[in-house]
Write a protein that holds these residues in place. Structure first.
Motif, PDB file in Angstrom:
ATOM      1  N   PHE A  53       3.444   1.956   5.259  1.00 36.07           N
ATOM      2  CA  PHE A  53       4.487   2.434   4.351  1.00 36.07           C
ATOM      3  C   PHE A  53       5.177   1.265   3.658  1.00 36.07           C
ATOM      4  CE2 PHE A  53       8.965   3.601   3.620  1.00 36.07           C
ATOM      5  CZ  PHE A  53       8.785   4.662   2.741  1.00 36.07           C
ATOM      6  N   LEU A  54       5.500   0.208   4.430  1.00 37.96           N
ATOM      7  CA  LEU A  54       6.184  -0.953   3.864  1.00 37.96           C
ATOM      8  C   LEU A  54       5.305  -1.676   2.861  1.00 37.96           C
ATOM      9  CD1 LEU A  54       8.636  -2.842   3.866  1.00 37.96           C
ATOM     10  CD2 LEU A  54       7.580  -4.084   5.773  1.00 37.96           C
ATOM     11  N   ALA A  55       4.009  -1.807   3.175  1.00 39.65           N
ATOM     12  CA  ALA A  55       3.098  -2.523   2.286  1.00 39.65           C
ATOM     13  C   ALA A  55       2.987  -1.837   0.922  1.00 39.65           C
ATOM     14  CB  ALA A  55       1.721  -2.634   2.938  1.00 39.65           C
ATOM     15  N   THR A  56       2.852  -0.506   0.925  1.00 37.69           N
ATOM     16  CA  THR A  56       2.746   0.206  -0.353  1.00 37.69           C
ATOM     17  C   THR A  56       4.073   0.184  -1.102  1.00 37.69           C
ATOM     18  OG1 THR A  56       3.206   2.302   0.783  1.00 37.69           O
ATOM     19  CG2 THR A  56       0.893   1.725   0.446  1.00 37.69           C
ATOM     20  N   LEU A  57       5.177   0.230  -0.367  1.00 37.39           N
ATOM     21  CA  LEU A  57       6.493   0.173  -1.016  1.00 37.39           C
ATOM     22  C   LEU A  57       6.690  -1.166  -1.707  1.00 37.39           C
ATOM     23  CD1 LEU A  57       9.199   1.670  -1.414  1.00 37.39           C
ATOM     24  CD2 LEU A  57      10.038   0.506   0.641  1.00 37.39           C
ATOM     25  N   VAL A  58       6.322  -2.261  -1.033  1.00 35.27           N
ATOM     26  CA  VAL A  58       6.460  -3.597  -1.625  1.00 35.27           C
ATOM     27  C   VAL A  58       5.552  -3.739  -2.842  1.00 35.27           C
ATOM     28  CG1 VAL A  58       6.018  -6.061  -1.242  1.00 35.27           C
ATOM     29  CG2 VAL A  58       7.205  -4.713   0.509  1.00 35.27           C
TER      30      VAL A  58
END
Length: 383
Positions: free
Chosen positions: A244-249
């Protein structure tokens, strides 16, 4: 439909509109309506409204106290949740009077989900019980006009109530069903569109009703996304959080628009889902957004079919369904997702402390073996 037609207050177009909603609602024929509305002519008096609400509340509380073997005078906290019926004396006062609760009981009436408040009160008031009662009133809120956004609520809401006992007494842990792990509240009321999407007001003929906006599903989806963004770090495994964090960044920092937003797999965090049975479209939207299976949605869809939309108490009918089916095992995690006017989305996360099966005074007792049933997309109504 027969009762609505007999009032003579609805136009042919309004009756046809309500019929079409009901035919596509996912409702069965066994849910409950108040005696006042089924009378001829319908009785929407305060007396009829009190009779309806007290019958639902007291019935649930009677069963709860009998099953838990807790004396009414042991209850130190009382929280009652009812959005559209707030008489004087209050519903909490009616409960205090009926059960002769002690004089120093902390009692509250809320227009939203009440478990979070009970949890906070138990954190500062040791060695006591909190009784949480959820209900809504149909009798006083049945709309007798012809404004379409207000007619929808006539079709959706039905009579029901839940009573739940929470405690911070360590001695009760061995016989408790669940441990409350997390509560997350999301309030979108600062946004005018969200604030007005469920709105009680008069129509052009000064008839009071609750208007439901066409934007309701989109607003509910936005509130759910905000809620799960807050809840996720508490419940998701690290692998899902990193994805989730990777796609958000990638989307927000590096502006890579081709990457779709990642929806975490909450099936890795929970065994059971109790989604507010607000209507078939609500359940369809949540199922799609969270990637849930038919099995995960079965308690919510069967609750909608059997009991209709009973407001926030529907979450407890759903959990009772999973218990009656013998599905809740020790260590299982349960996610309750509720929606309310304002607009609010609230989550409660529970962990089962023991295996839980069909117990006495379960709301599905005597009929659980009839479910699940096939629910047609359209069920024709002849009246």
């Amino acid at each position: 439909m027969r009762v609505s037609s007999a009032t003579g207050r609805f136009t042919a177009e309004s009756l046809d509109f309500q019929r079409k909603i009901l035919e596509r609602s996912g409702y069965g024929q066994k849910m409950h309506a108040p005696a006042g509305l089924m009378a001829t002519p319908p009785d929407q008096s305060m007396a009829a409204a009190r009779e309806e609400t007290e019958a639902a509340m007291f019935g649930a509380i009677d069963d709860l106290l009998d099953k838990s073997r807790v004396e009414a005078r042991e209850i130190g906290v009382l929280v009652v949740n009812s959005s559209t019926f707030n008489p004087t004396p209050s519903l909490s006062a009616a409960i205090v009077n009926h059960y002769k609760l002690r004089g120093n009981v902390l009692s509250f009436n809320l227009g939203g989900i009440a478990v979070d408040l009970a949890k906070r009160l138990l954190q500062v008031h040791p060695h006591t019980y909190a009784l949480v009662v959820s209900t809504e009133n149909i009798c006083r809120n049945w709309y007798l006009g012809n404004h379409r956004p207000m007619l929808v609520s006539n079709c959706l809401f039905r009579v029901g109530a839940s009573a739940v006992l929470l405690t911070n007494r360590r001695s009760e842990r061995r016989r408790s069903k669940y441990q409350l792990l997390h509560t997350v509240r999301t309030h979108k009321g600062a946004d005018d569109r969200s604030y007005r999407c469920v709105f009680q007001e008069e129509d052009q003929h000064n008839i009071v009703g609750v208007s439901l906006s066409k934007d309701l599903m989109a607003i509910a989806g936005e509130a759910l996304k905000t809620n799960i963004t807050t809840l996720g770090p508490f419940v998701l495994p690290m692998s899902e959080q990193l994805l989730f964090l990777a796609t958000l960044v990638a989307r927000k920092v590096f502006q890579v628009k081709k990457i779709e937003p990642y929806i975490p797999d909450f099936k890795m965090a929970f065994e059971h889902f109790c989604v507010h049975a607000g209507g078939r479209s609500v359940l369809d939207e949540v199922e799609k957004s969270l990637g849930l299976t038919e099995w995960h949605m079965e308690p919510s869809r069967m609750t909608l079919y059997r009991f209709g939309n009973t407001s926030s108490s529907s979450l407890w009918y759903e959990l009772a369904y999973s218990e009656a089916k013998g599905r809740v095992m020790r260590g299982d995690r349960v996610w309750q997702i509720g929606f309310g006017s304002g607009f609010k989305c609230n989550s409660a996360v529970w962990r089962a402390l023991r295996d839980i099966g069909l117990e006495e005074k379960n709301s599905w007792d005597g009929e659980i073996d009839e479910f699940p049933v096939h629910v047609p997309r359209v069920a024709p109504i002849v009246y």
